[in-house]
Design a protein around this motif. Structure first.
Motif, PDB file in Angstrom:
ATOM      1  N   GLY A 128       0.830  -1.196   0.000  1.00 22.23           N
ATOM      2  CA  GLY A 128       0.000   0.000   0.000  1.00 22.23           C
ATOM      3  C   GLY A 128       0.861   1.240   0.000  1.00 22.23           C
ATOM      4  O   GLY A 128       2.075   1.193  -0.194  1.00 22.23           O
ATOM      5  N   SER A 148      -1.722   6.815   4.701  1.00 28.38           N
ATOM      6  CA  SER A 148      -2.996   6.111   4.649  1.00 28.38           C
ATOM      7  C   SER A 148      -3.904   6.622   5.760  1.00 28.38           C
ATOM      8  O   SER A 148      -3.430   6.957   6.854  1.00 28.38           O
ATOM      9  N   PRO A 149      -5.211   6.687   5.516  1.00 30.53           N
ATOM     10  CA  PRO A 149      -6.131   7.125   6.580  1.00 30.53           C
ATOM     11  C   PRO A 149      -6.343   6.088   7.668  1.00 30.53           C
ATOM     12  O   PRO A 149      -6.954   6.376   8.694  1.00 30.53           O
ATOM     13  N   GLU A 150      -5.832   4.880   7.454  1.00 36.54           N
ATOM     14  CA  GLU A 150      -6.050   3.823   8.437  1.00 36.54           C
ATOM     15  C   GLU A 150      -5.299   4.120   9.732  1.00 36.54           C
ATOM     16  O   GLU A 150      -4.217   4.703   9.731  1.00 36.54           O
ATOM     17  N   ALA A 151      -5.899   3.684  10.835  1.00 41.07           N
ATOM     18  CA  ALA A 151      -5.253   3.865  12.135  1.00 41.07           C
ATOM     19  C   ALA A 151      -4.041   2.954  12.243  1.00 41.07           C
ATOM     20  O   ALA A 151      -4.027   1.848  11.705  1.00 41.07           O
ATOM     21  N   GLY A 152      -3.014   3.420  12.934  1.00 41.72           N
ATOM     22  CA  GLY A 152      -1.821   2.602  13.116  1.00 41.72           C
ATOM     23  C   GLY A 152      -2.066   1.475  14.101  1.00 41.72           C
ATOM     24  O   GLY A 152      -2.892   1.583  15.007  1.00 41.72           O
ATOM     25  N   ALA A 153      -1.337   0.390  13.912  1.00 42.01           N
ATOM     26  CA  ALA A 153      -1.464  -0.764  14.796  1.00 42.01           C
ATOM     27  C   ALA A 153      -0.644  -0.558  16.065  1.00 42.01           C
ATOM     28  O   ALA A 153       0.346   0.169  16.080  1.00 42.01           O
ATOM     29  N   PRO A 179       3.549  -2.594   4.715  1.00 42.55           N
ATOM     30  CA  PRO A 179       3.489  -1.943   6.030  1.00 42.55           C
ATOM     31  C   PRO A 179       4.640  -2.308   6.960  1.00 42.55           C
ATOM     32  O   PRO A 179       4.849  -1.628   7.976  1.00 42.55           O
TER      33      PRO A 179
END
Length: 227
Positions: free
Chosen positions: A121, A125-130, A180
């Motif tokens: 990817g 990214s708008p995704e929340a981090g782990a 990632p």
């Protein structure tokens, strides 16, 4: 007659990595071990031996898909000890088959890349981090320069290697800047009396340009086997 510039004082590159094989979690897995010996400094994002420090070895270990251990640094250290590695080292992980590595050289710089791109990817990214332990890296870059670098230049070398990786991915038509959990390790000679310590490793510097070309070629070569 034009003046002849002296050749840069360099040291030898590490020998070819030793390819190790083991059975773990019901799978036949491989690992690559570089025995650097004394006189090397590394900069790395690796889970074991990350940061900037003197290191004696680098291990890039394949682990099973669905890796669930929560102690990857301890796991890597154990694999290195079992292979006879001594002293402090760097340990990287990947679910990709490291025996399918790609190797490229340019002007005294060497880059070895292992790659798996099934999960990829864009960095922004708008995704929340782990939170917690990251999964094993999938594009692992190990590079070595036969000259000494300042701490700032070592960080610069990581930037250069990463930019070259992204360039290779885009040229291959992949819609990503990486995976990632990509990891990188750059090794350079430790400063020694009478030897030049280079302050720059950007893509337009002498050694950064060579690093960029070596990483770029190695990533491009590693991608077909990873697709």
């Amino acid at each position: 007659m034009p003046a002849l510039l002296p050749q840069p004082r360099t040291g030898p590159l590490p020998t070819d990595p030793q390819c190790l094989t083991r059975v773990e979690d019901g799978e036949r897995l491989h690992a690559l071990l570089w025995r650097l010996g004394p006189g090397w400094r590394t900069v790395s994002s690796a889970v074991l031996g990350g940061g900037i420090a003197d290191r004696a070895w680098i291990l890039n270990a394949q682990v099973a898909h669905g890796y669930r251990r929560t102690d990857p640094a301890r796991h890597l250290a154990g694999l290195a000890r079992a292979a006879g590695a001594e002293g402090p080292g760097v340990g990287l992980m990947t679910a990709a088959d490291v025996s399918a590595r790609a190797d490229a050289r340019d002007g005294g710089v060497r880059a070895v890349v292992t790659a798996g791109i099934s999960v990829r990817g864009w960095a922004a990214s708008p995704e929340a981090g782990a939170v917690g332990v990251a999964a094993p890296g999938t594009i692992n870059i190990v590079a070595a320069l036969p000259v000494a670098l300042t701490d700032a230049a070592l960080v610069n070398a990581v930037m250069t290697a990463t930019e070259a990786k992204v360039q290779a991915l885009l040229e291959a038509g992949l819609d990503c800047s990486g995976t990632p959990t990509d990891a990188v390790c750059v090794a350079a000679r430790a400063p020694r009396e009478g030897a030049e310590v280079h302050a720059f490793a950007g893509p337009r510097s002498e050694w950064g340009a060579r690093l960029a070309r070596a990483v770029h070629r190695a990533v491009r070569a590693a991608l077909p086997a990873a697709a």
